[in-house]
Design an enzyme around this catalytic site. Sequence first.
Site, PDB file in Angstrom:
ATOM      1  N   SER B  10       0.312  -1.523   0.154  1.00 29.22           N
ATOM      2  CA  SER B  10      -0.544   0.298  -0.032  1.00 29.22           C
ATOM      3  C   SER B  10       0.783   0.977   0.013  1.00 29.22           C
ATOM      4  O   SER B  10       1.952   0.986   0.337  1.00 29.22           O
ATOM      5  CB  SER B  10      -0.829  -0.015   0.816  1.00 29.22           C
ATOM      6  N   HIS B  11       0.333   2.379  -0.112  1.00 30.51           N
ATOM      7  CA  HIS B  11       1.038   3.519  -0.486  1.00 30.51           C
ATOM      8  C   HIS B  11       0.546   4.060   1.156  1.00 30.51           C
ATOM      9  O   HIS B  11       2.063   4.800   1.754  1.00 30.51           O
ATOM     10  CB  HIS B  11       0.496   4.855  -1.178  1.00 30.51           C
TER      11      HIS B  11
END
Lengths: 210, 130
Positions: B10-11
């Site tokens: 995930s970012h």
Amino acid sequence: MMGLTNEHLAKWLEKTNAKIQENKTFLTNLDQAIGDGDHGINMSRGFDEAVKKISSTEYKTSSDLLKDWAMTLLSKVGGASGPLYGTALLKFSMSMKDKEEVDYSSLTAGIEEGLNGLIQRGQAQEGHKTMVDVWSPVVTFLKEQPAFNPEGFKEIAKEAMEKTKDMKAIKGRAAYLKERSIGHLDPGSVSSYYLFSSLAEVIEEEGVGL
Amino acid sequence: MSRVGIVFISHSEKIAMGLKELVTQVIKDVPIEAAGGTEDGGIGTSLEKIQQAIEKVYSDKGVIVLYDLGSSVMNAELAIEVTGLEHVKIADAPLVEGGYVAAVESGMGKPLDEVLLAVEEVRMKLKRNE
Ligand SMILES: [Mg+2]
């Protein structure tokens, strides 16, 4: 002296970095308008690190220099520009393997390989409002010309970058905005313009025979 | 018996860690790693973190990688290329639901291809209506 030497390549990187640092806020503002607002910060961090790495290392071949430039961006840029610029430069580096110097045909081939890498990695095509919209016309121009034409090269890159303003984003974070992405420059195209205008300036200023 | 390993990209470091927490509350015998955020924990993804996570959960059963927003898939692809490991697949599916399904399927001892298929089927399912 014919072709780009490692010294020229290092100057190219330094000049691009200077433009990125100068325009860090501008790039961030562009990305804030239609993306996630990290382009200026990411590019300035990544290119700063690349300059540090390359200015402190001796390189035997241009391929090795370009590879370190690519690898630094891959590991130090947190956003999408890391894998994209990293892949493009890595392909450029690979195309320079076993070549003594960067002459006009290998520069053209290297940038074209870079473009192919961008397309493959980002799954973007021309008109999607991405870096490809600058890299692609630049490659076409290089292939059309018999020798390096700095003024024409810069002009093509600039025009291509400006054209992204009226495009609707199909790829990248801006694509979520659909029509609302129209009217803003693509940040990656602007930084690509810095990369290419720096290349033309180094070739001009250093009197590189290409 | 080894299971298909799972990596959540995930970012956001918190999203990746949170999803790992959510899933491992139920499924305990599947190797799962979170690779969220940049090296210094900022928003973005890190090639190195992803690479390390893949190596950590890797076995002969393979690894399935799930990601959040568009650009993280590029670092996922690069990480797979850099590690040179075979049997690592990137799933094109919503991260949370896909991640949960991946863990359940892997926990049943299914092979990589079957886990991947089940995860990508998540895309076709509505959450509220049958
Ligand atoms: Mg961005």
